[in-house]
Motif scaffolding. Structure first.
Motif, PDB file in Angstrom:
ATOM      1  N   ASP A 139      56.447  47.059  71.448  1.00  0.00           N
ATOM      2  CA  ASP A 139      56.471  46.302  71.892  1.00  0.00           C
ATOM      3  C   ASP A 139      57.294  44.823  71.258  1.00  0.00           C
ATOM      4  O   ASP A 139      55.884  44.178  71.324  1.00  0.00           O
ATOM      5  CB  ASP A 139      55.807  46.649  72.987  1.00  0.00           C
ATOM      6  CG  ASP A 139      55.383  45.197  74.591  1.00  0.00           C
ATOM      7  OD1 ASP A 139      57.078  44.596  74.867  1.00  0.00           O
ATOM      8  OD2 ASP A 139      55.293  45.562  74.848  1.00  0.00           O
ATOM      9  N   LEU A 140      57.960  44.833  70.411  1.00  0.00           N
ATOM     10  CA  LEU A 140      57.837  42.748  69.994  1.00  0.00           C
ATOM     11  C   LEU A 140      57.797  41.844  70.993  1.00  0.00           C
ATOM     12  O   LEU A 140      56.997  40.886  70.583  1.00  0.00           O
ATOM     13  CB  LEU A 140      59.604  43.282  69.429  1.00  0.00           C
ATOM     14  CG  LEU A 140      59.526  43.697  68.094  1.00  0.00           C
ATOM     15  CD1 LEU A 140      61.487  44.179  67.496  1.00  0.00           C
ATOM     16  CD2 LEU A 140      58.666  43.317  67.060  1.00  0.00           C
ATOM     17  N   GLU A 141      58.703  41.927  72.254  1.00  0.00           N
ATOM     18  CA  GLU A 141      57.735  40.563  73.002  1.00  0.00           C
ATOM     19  C   GLU A 141      56.250  40.392  73.311  1.00  0.00           C
ATOM     20  O   GLU A 141      56.594  39.310  73.358  1.00  0.00           O
ATOM     21  CB  GLU A 141      58.597  41.254  74.275  1.00  0.00           C
ATOM     22  CG  GLU A 141      58.631  40.012  75.249  1.00  0.00           C
ATOM     23  CD  GLU A 141      59.698  39.462  76.197  1.00  0.00           C
ATOM     24  OE1 GLU A 141      59.379  39.296  77.773  1.00  0.00           O
ATOM     25  OE2 GLU A 141      60.530  40.579  76.248  1.00  0.00           O
ATOM     26  N   ASN A 142      55.498  41.324  73.749  1.00  0.00           N
ATOM     27  CA  ASN A 142      54.395  41.213  74.085  1.00  0.00           C
ATOM     28  C   ASN A 142      53.626  41.365  72.498  1.00  0.00           C
ATOM     29  O   ASN A 142      52.579  40.321  72.204  1.00  0.00           O
ATOM     30  CB  ASN A 142      54.432  42.246  74.669  1.00  0.00           C
ATOM     31  CG  ASN A 142      53.976  42.480  75.886  1.00  0.00           C
ATOM     32  OD1 ASN A 142      54.721  41.250  76.667  1.00  0.00           O
ATOM     33  ND2 ASN A 142      54.875  43.335  77.248  1.00  0.00           N
ATOM     34  N   LEU A 143      54.488  41.670  71.387  1.00  0.00           N
ATOM     35  CA  LEU A 143      53.018  41.045  70.679  1.00  0.00           C
ATOM     36  C   LEU A 143      53.369  40.224  69.770  1.00  0.00           C
ATOM     37  O   LEU A 143      52.381  39.526  69.247  1.00  0.00           O
ATOM     38  CB  LEU A 143      53.902  42.458  69.528  1.00  0.00           C
ATOM     39  CG  LEU A 143      53.362  42.218  67.734  1.00  0.00           C
ATOM     40  CD1 LEU A 143      51.493  42.605  68.268  1.00  0.00           C
ATOM     41  CD2 LEU A 143      53.521  44.265  67.690  1.00  0.00           C
ATOM     42  N   ILE A 144      54.980  39.451  69.858  1.00  0.00           N
ATOM     43  CA  ILE A 144      55.029  37.794  69.722  1.00  0.00           C
ATOM     44  C   ILE A 144      54.385  36.919  70.367  1.00  0.00           C
ATOM     45  O   ILE A 144      53.621  36.395  69.674  1.00  0.00           O
ATOM     46  CB  ILE A 144      56.833  37.912  69.137  1.00  0.00           C
ATOM     47  CG1 ILE A 144      57.744  38.729  68.346  1.00  0.00           C
ATOM     48  CG2 ILE A 144      56.913  36.617  69.578  1.00  0.00           C
ATOM     49  CD1 ILE A 144      58.793  39.227  68.560  1.00  0.00           C
ATOM     50  N   GLU A 145      54.348  37.510  71.538  1.00  0.00           N
ATOM     51  CA  GLU A 145      53.668  36.580  72.705  1.00  0.00           C
ATOM     52  C   GLU A 145      51.807  36.617  72.277  1.00  0.00           C
ATOM     53  O   GLU A 145      51.333  35.755  72.649  1.00  0.00           O
ATOM     54  CB  GLU A 145      53.810  37.196  73.598  1.00  0.00           C
ATOM     55  CG  GLU A 145      53.178  36.193  74.999  1.00  0.00           C
ATOM     56  CD  GLU A 145      53.539  36.568  76.368  1.00  0.00           C
ATOM     57  OE1 GLU A 145      52.815  36.593  77.715  1.00  0.00           O
ATOM     58  OE2 GLU A 145      54.687  36.754  76.763  1.00  0.00           O
ATOM     59  N   GLU A 146      52.258  37.736  71.560  1.00  0.00           N
ATOM     60  CA  GLU A 146      49.952  37.961  71.233  1.00  0.00           C
ATOM     61  C   GLU A 146      49.676  37.305  70.604  1.00  0.00           C
ATOM     62  O   GLU A 146      48.863  36.259  70.345  1.00  0.00           O
ATOM     63  CB  GLU A 146      49.775  39.338  71.328  1.00  0.00           C
ATOM     64  CG  GLU A 146      49.388  40.716  72.791  1.00  0.00           C
ATOM     65  CD  GLU A 146      48.724  39.714  74.281  1.00  0.00           C
ATOM     66  OE1 GLU A 146      47.393  38.831  73.254  1.00  0.00           O
ATOM     67  OE2 GLU A 146      48.897  39.058  74.775  1.00  0.00           O
ATOM     68  N   ILE A 147      50.560  37.700  69.436  1.00  0.00           N
ATOM     69  CA  ILE A 147      50.352  37.007  67.948  1.00  0.00           C
ATOM     70  C   ILE A 147      50.490  35.061  68.228  1.00  0.00           C
ATOM     71  O   ILE A 147      49.668  34.321  67.126  1.00  0.00           O
ATOM     72  CB  ILE A 147      51.570  37.446  67.110  1.00  0.00           C
ATOM     73  CG1 ILE A 147      50.890  38.151  66.547  1.00  0.00           C
ATOM     74  CG2 ILE A 147      51.124  35.893  65.792  1.00  0.00           C
ATOM     75  CD1 ILE A 147      52.482  39.505  65.470  1.00  0.00           C
ATOM     76  N   GLU A 148      51.120  34.545  68.920  1.00  0.00           N
ATOM     77  CA  GLU A 148      51.600  33.122  68.704  1.00  0.00           C
ATOM     78  C   GLU A 148      50.395  32.572  69.801  1.00  0.00           C
ATOM     79  O   GLU A 148      49.604  31.699  69.362  1.00  0.00           O
ATOM     80  CB  GLU A 148      52.590  33.279  70.072  1.00  0.00           C
ATOM     81  CG  GLU A 148      54.177  33.328  69.333  1.00  0.00           C
ATOM     82  CD  GLU A 148      55.138  32.588  69.830  1.00  0.00           C
ATOM     83  OE1 GLU A 148      56.109  32.368  69.005  1.00  0.00           O
ATOM     84  OE2 GLU A 148      55.205  32.959  70.958  1.00  0.00           O
ATOM     85  N   SER A 149      49.702  33.402  70.643  1.00  0.00           N
ATOM     86  CA  SER A 149      48.447  33.067  71.870  1.00  0.00           C
ATOM     87  C   SER A 149      47.094  33.295  70.404  1.00  0.00           C
ATOM     88  O   SER A 149      46.635  32.503  71.312  1.00  0.00           O
ATOM     89  CB  SER A 149      48.747  33.961  72.562  1.00  0.00           C
ATOM     90  OG  SER A 149      47.835  34.640  72.379  1.00  0.00           O
ATOM     91  N   LEU A 150      47.375  33.790  69.694  1.00  0.00           N
ATOM     92  CA  LEU A 150      46.230  33.219  69.074  1.00  0.00           C
ATOM     93  C   LEU A 150      45.423  32.130  67.641  1.00  0.00           C
ATOM     94  O   LEU A 150      44.542  31.879  67.993  1.00  0.00           O
ATOM     95  CB  LEU A 150      46.491  35.124  67.881  1.00  0.00           C
ATOM     96  CG  LEU A 150      45.604  36.025  68.190  1.00  0.00           C
ATOM     97  CD1 LEU A 150      46.394  36.989  67.206  1.00  0.00           C
ATOM     98  CD2 LEU A 150      44.364  36.814  68.266  1.00  0.00           C
ATOM     99  N   GLY A 151      47.163  32.026  67.529  1.00  0.00           N
ATOM    100  CA  GLY A 151      47.113  30.797  66.878  1.00  0.00           C
ATOM    101  C   GLY A 151      46.826  29.570  67.872  1.00  0.00           C
ATOM    102  O   GLY A 151      46.121  28.730  67.530  1.00  0.00           O
ATOM    103  N   ARG A 152      47.338  29.731  69.108  1.00  0.00           N
ATOM    104  CA  ARG A 152      47.510  28.666  70.267  1.00  0.00           C
ATOM    105  C   ARG A 152      45.535  28.686  70.485  1.00  0.00           C
ATOM    106  O   ARG A 152      45.022  27.713  70.885  1.00  0.00           O
ATOM    107  CB  ARG A 152      47.976  28.193  71.223  1.00  0.00           C
ATOM    108  CG  ARG A 152      49.306  28.413  71.284  1.00  0.00           C
ATOM    109  CD  ARG A 152      50.216  28.402  72.641  1.00  0.00           C
ATOM    110  NE  ARG A 152      50.395  29.136  73.315  1.00  0.00           N
ATOM    111  CZ  ARG A 152      50.937  30.529  73.182  1.00  0.00           C
ATOM    112  NH1 ARG A 152      52.141  30.384  72.946  1.00  0.00           N
ATOM    113  NH2 ARG A 152      51.300  31.684  73.946  1.00  0.00           N
ATOM    114  N   SER A 153      45.258  30.031  71.018  1.00  0.00           N
ATOM    115  CA  SER A 153      43.037  29.729  71.263  1.00  0.00           C
ATOM    116  C   SER A 153      42.318  29.223  69.801  1.00  0.00           C
ATOM    117  O   SER A 153      41.651  28.859  70.358  1.00  0.00           O
ATOM    118  CB  SER A 153      43.105  31.632  71.174  1.00  0.00           C
ATOM    119  OG  SER A 153      41.529  31.837  71.301  1.00  0.00           O
TER     120      SER A 153
END
Length: 162
Positions: free
Chosen positions: A37-51
């Motif tokens: 599920d690339l769309e949600n995987l990419i979103e999760e990885i991006e949010s890790l950096g922001r977090s």
């Protein structure tokens, strides 16, 4: 057939986040890239950096706020010193833990230093109700001093000099 799998995984992401994580990890380990599920995987990885960026900025702001409390809030200092000192240690440890995991965030911390100090100053002035001219607009300490576990802007030993 593949779009149906992605729809199922997207639905799983919304319905059971932990199960989605477990399945995504299993797919990555198995190199089953076509069913990710690339769309949600990419979103999760991006949010890790922001977090991490939000967390390190927040810890730096709170660290600066407590330095201001120690340095300028004389009426509360004696009663609150131990608690403030403990909080300073906690914020430094939290920042250090993030930097150990992501050393490249040191540059981000440098970039955020003046902004974090400015926000800390606003919080401090509101809490202490001191006049704004009593507290400098710019920090009187460096980021290196802020992160140095042996440095404080004021110490009990220097109380006769304050």
């Amino acid at each position: 057939m593949e779009p149906q799998v992605n729809t199922k995984l997207t639905s799983l992401y919304d319905e059971d986040y932990q199960r989605w994580l477990d399945e995504t990890v299993a797919q990555l380990k198995a190199q089953d890239f076509s069913n990710l599920d690339l769309e949600n995987l990419i979103e999760e990885i991006e949010s890790l950096g922001r977090s991490d960026k939000r967390a390190i900025s927040s810890y730096l702001m709170r660290l600066c706020e407590h330095f201001l409390k120690l340095r300028y809030w004389k009426s509360e200092r004696e009663m609150c010193f131990r608690g403030w000192d403990l909080e300073i240690t906690n914020f430094r440890l939290q920042i250090q833990a993030i930097l150990e995991d992501s050393p490249s965030l040191k540059n981000y911390l440098n970039d955020q230093f003046l902004s974090a100090y400015g926000n800390a100053r606003k919080l401090f002035l509101k809490a202490s109700q001191l006049e704004s001219q009593e507290v400098p607009d710019e920090p009187e300490f460096s980021l290196e001093q802020a992160l140095d576990e042996d440095w404080l802007p004021w110490s009990p030993e220097s109380s006769s000099h304050s």
